[in-house]
Design a protein around this motif. Structure first.
Motif, PDB file in Angstrom:
ATOM      1  N   VAL A 130       0.838  -1.201   0.000  1.00  7.17           N
ATOM      2  CA  VAL A 130       0.000   0.000   0.000  1.00  7.17           C
ATOM      3  C   VAL A 130       0.874   1.254   0.000  1.00  7.17           C
ATOM      4  CG1 VAL A 130      -1.637   1.353   1.355  1.00  7.17           C
ATOM      5  CG2 VAL A 130      -1.989  -1.100   1.082  1.00  7.17           C
ATOM      6  N   ALA A 131       1.916   1.253   0.832  1.00  6.79           N
ATOM      7  CA  ALA A 131       2.819   2.407   0.886  1.00  6.79           C
ATOM      8  C   ALA A 131       3.487   2.635  -0.465  1.00  6.79           C
ATOM      9  CB  ALA A 131       3.873   2.188   1.970  1.00  6.79           C
ATOM     10  N   ASN A 132       3.928   1.558  -1.115  1.00 10.34           N
ATOM     11  CA  ASN A 132       4.557   1.689  -2.432  1.00 10.34           C
ATOM     12  C   ASN A 132       3.563   2.194  -3.478  1.00 10.34           C
ATOM     13  OD1 ASN A 132       7.083   0.798  -1.549  1.00 10.34           O
ATOM     14  ND2 ASN A 132       6.603  -1.353  -1.934  1.00 10.34           N
ATOM     15  N   THR A 133       2.312   1.761  -3.381  1.00  8.31           N
ATOM     16  CA  THR A 133       1.285   2.219  -4.320  1.00  8.31           C
ATOM     17  C   THR A 133       1.083   3.727  -4.196  1.00  8.31           C
ATOM     18  OG1 THR A 133       0.126   0.089  -4.369  1.00  8.31           O
ATOM     19  CG2 THR A 133      -1.169   2.034  -4.935  1.00  8.31           C
ATOM     20  N   VAL A 134       1.081   4.238  -2.976  1.00 13.53           N
ATOM     21  CA  VAL A 134       0.933   5.679  -2.765  1.00 13.53           C
ATOM     22  C   VAL A 134       2.138   6.431  -3.312  1.00 13.53           C
ATOM     23  CG1 VAL A 134       0.748   7.506  -1.038  1.00 13.53           C
ATOM     24  CG2 VAL A 134      -0.543   5.392  -0.754  1.00 13.53           C
ATOM     25  N   LEU A 135       3.333   5.885  -3.082  1.00 12.07           N
ATOM     26  CA  LEU A 135       4.557   6.536  -3.544  1.00 12.07           C
ATOM     27  C   LEU A 135       4.723   6.447  -5.061  1.00 12.07           C
ATOM     28  CD1 LEU A 135       7.017   5.345  -0.749  1.00 12.07           C
ATOM     29  CD2 LEU A 135       6.080   7.650  -1.040  1.00 12.07           C
ATOM     30  N   GLY A 136       4.096   5.433  -5.679  1.00 16.21           N
ATOM     31  CA  GLY A 136       4.192   5.280  -7.132  1.00 16.21           C
ATOM     32  C   GLY A 136       5.385   4.482  -7.584  1.00 16.21           C
ATOM     33  N   GLU A 137       6.128   3.903  -6.667  1.00 13.04           N
ATOM     34  CA  GLU A 137       7.299   3.085  -6.989  1.00 13.04           C
ATOM     35  C   GLU A 137       7.710   2.316  -5.732  1.00 13.04           C
ATOM     36  OE1 GLU A 137      10.837   6.301  -6.754  1.00 13.04           O
ATOM     37  OE2 GLU A 137       9.314   6.734  -8.278  1.00 13.04           O
ATOM     38  N   ASP A 138       8.562   1.313  -5.913  1.00 11.62           N
ATOM     39  CA  ASP A 138       8.978   0.473  -4.793  1.00 11.62           C
ATOM     40  C   ASP A 138      10.011   1.173  -3.921  1.00 11.62           C
ATOM     41  OD1 ASP A 138       7.432  -1.858  -5.085  1.00 11.62           O
ATOM     42  OD2 ASP A 138       8.703  -2.562  -6.721  1.00 11.62           O
ATOM     43  N   HIS A 139       9.676   1.322  -2.652  1.00 10.59           N
ATOM     44  CA  HIS A 139      10.623   1.840  -1.664  1.00 10.59           C
ATOM     45  C   HIS A 139      10.604   1.006  -0.389  1.00 10.59           C
ATOM     46  CE1 HIS A 139      12.056   5.475  -3.672  1.00 10.59           C
ATOM     47  NE2 HIS A 139      10.814   5.642  -4.114  1.00 10.59           N
ATOM     48  N   PHE A 140       9.441   0.449  -0.056  1.00  7.68           N
ATOM     49  CA  PHE A 140       9.315  -0.409   1.117  1.00  7.68           C
ATOM     50  C   PHE A 140       9.455  -1.856   0.683  1.00  7.68           C
ATOM     51  CE2 PHE A 140       7.255   3.470   2.437  1.00  7.68           C
ATOM     52  CZ  PHE A 140       7.620   3.601   3.768  1.00  7.68           C
TER      53      PHE A 140
END
Length: 280
Positions: free
Chosen positions: A65-75
């Motif tokens: 969910v966090a990555n979806t909000v950011l628009g790319e993989d970070h978590f």
């Protein structure tokens, strides 16, 4: 004669005004949910800076969910059922707005929760509770929710959004109906029964960014419903006081948060500052 005509004209105008006022009133027989939905559809200011706290048990899709909000993989998305540790914080600028996300499991102790509370200062605009469609809402889930509410403060419900992942596992348009039926214990405590979003974290990134945009619009609505403000409590305010002290020493907020995430001794400074603080 003129006075009589004027009186008759005034009476007509008053009658007309009453009719117009009556026409503008909502139908008391209309379903409350539909009225709330109409309110949500109005224009809403777009936040230039967004702070989000993403909370959930392991395997409930927090990182996705966090990555979806950011628009790319970070978590990092883990397949381990035993990963119940603080996952981290990330900040970036997307489509002209700064997005600040802190991720936190539901079963951290007060001491372990210091880092995520520090990195979300001065407070989140929305608190995203993560679940999965194929995992039924259980009494244990509701207990975790009530414990979280007790720990953060009862007013935290005003800032909650349910993010339900696993949309790819539900056929047709049944995902939203499933959420409305299965998550009643939480939805009935929120200001609106529409405070949820269904996500497909297996979709391609174009689709996931669109889902992220939709979630951010819901965050804008939550902030607007709360007068443009953000969630806070005594503990977060105490962390923010220490943050202001650190900022006064020439550090940036992002630098301080990164040091806390990386396990710098700065975390202990914050924890010591707020060790006696009671959440309310």
């Amino acid at each position: 004669m003129t006075m009589v005509n004027e009186e008759m004209t005034d009476k007509k105008d008053n009658t007309k005004n009453k009719e117009e006022t009556t026409d503008n009133k909502p139908d008391p027989q209309a379903p409350k949910h539909s009225l709330r939905l109409k309110l949500r559809l109005g224009p809403c200011p777009k936040l230039k800076e967004v702070r989000l706290m993403v909370i959930g048990k392991s395997k409930r899709g927090k990182s996705s969910v966090a990555n979806t909000v950011l628009g790319e993989d970070h978590f990092s998305v883990s397949s381990s059922f035993s990963q119940n540790i603080y996952s981290g914080w990330h900040q970036l600028t997307r489509d002209g707005r700064s997005i600040d996300i802190t991720e936190m499991p539901t079963d951290l102790s007060s001491d372990e929760a210091a880092r995520p509370l520090i990195t979300i200062t001065p407070g989140p605009h929305a608190i995203i509770l993560c679940f999965r469609c194929e995992q039924f809402f259980t009494p244990e889930d509701y207990y975790a929710y009530t414990t979280l509410k007790k720990w953060l403060g009862s007013h935290f419900s005003k800032y909650v959004i349910l993010a339900v992942s696993g949309l790819d596992n539900i056929a047709g348009d049944g995902a939203e109906d499933m959420v409305r039926n299965s998550f009643v214990p939480i939805l009935r405590e929120l200001p609106s029964p529409d405070r949820f979003i269904c996500l497909d974290n297996t979709a391609n990134w174009d689709s996931r960014r669109q889902q992220g945009d939709k979630l951010l619009r819901l965050v804008d609505q939550v902030a607007n419903d709360n007068g443009g403000g953000h969630f806070s409590n005594r503990k977060i305010r105490s962390f923010e006081q220490e943050m202001q002290y650190q900022l006064g020493r020439g550090k940036t907020r992002a630098e301080i948060k990164r040091r806390v995430v990386d396990g710098d001794d700065l975390e202990h400074v914050f924890a010591k500052q707020c060790s006696s603080c009671v959440v309310s």
